[in-house]
Design an enzyme around this catalytic site. Structure first.
Site: not given
Length: 147
Positions: A48, A50, A73, A75, A78, A138
């Protein structure tokens, strides 16, 4: 700081992936690492934005004074990374198209700022409309069931 993450999101889109970007900064605003969602490009579901930025930043003894900036935002995965390593602040480009774990982070002492950036909203809104199957994969609803 959001500009760095936004440019990463555009890179991800240009590579055929999901347009989410992130960057990790120190308290003084120096860039430590940047990255974007590479799940499609690498075939690795854990890459991802992040996590990509976090990995690019390299090993640190302490993350409390760092700032994770992300176009969307984060998930739960993360958000867990932020909590696990004690990242002190998260700046979110937008939370309209996906409301991840940023409230949970704030409840646990992370300083969270949601910018509601129009560019980030437009980028994700357009992507979700154009590539819903990839978007739902995702966020974990590929079979129509939220996990």
């Amino acid at each position: 700081m959001l500009e760095v993450a936004y440019q990463e999101a555009l890179r991800g889109l240009a590579e055929g992936g999901i347009p989410i970007g992130a960057a990790l900064f120190d308290a003084g605003g120096a860039l430590l690492g940047r990255g974007h969602n590479r799940r499609v490009q690498s075939g690795d579901p854990s890459t991802h934005a992040e996590t990509d930025a976090f990995r690019a930043a390299g090993r640190r003894r302490d993350y409390r004074s760092t700032i994770m900036v992300t176009t969307l935002s984060p998930c739960w995965y993360c958000s867990g990374l932020v909590r696990q390593f004690g990242i002190g602040s998260v700046i979110v480009g937008e939370a309209r198209t996906f409301h991840g774990g940023h409230d949970w982070l704030a409840e646990h002492g992370v300083r969270v700022t949601v910018l509601d950036d129009a560019r980030c909203v437009e980028l994700m809104t357009r992507f979700v409309a154009e590539r819903p199957e990839l978007w739902f994969e995702d966020i974990g609803v590929a079979d129509g069931v939220t996990r």
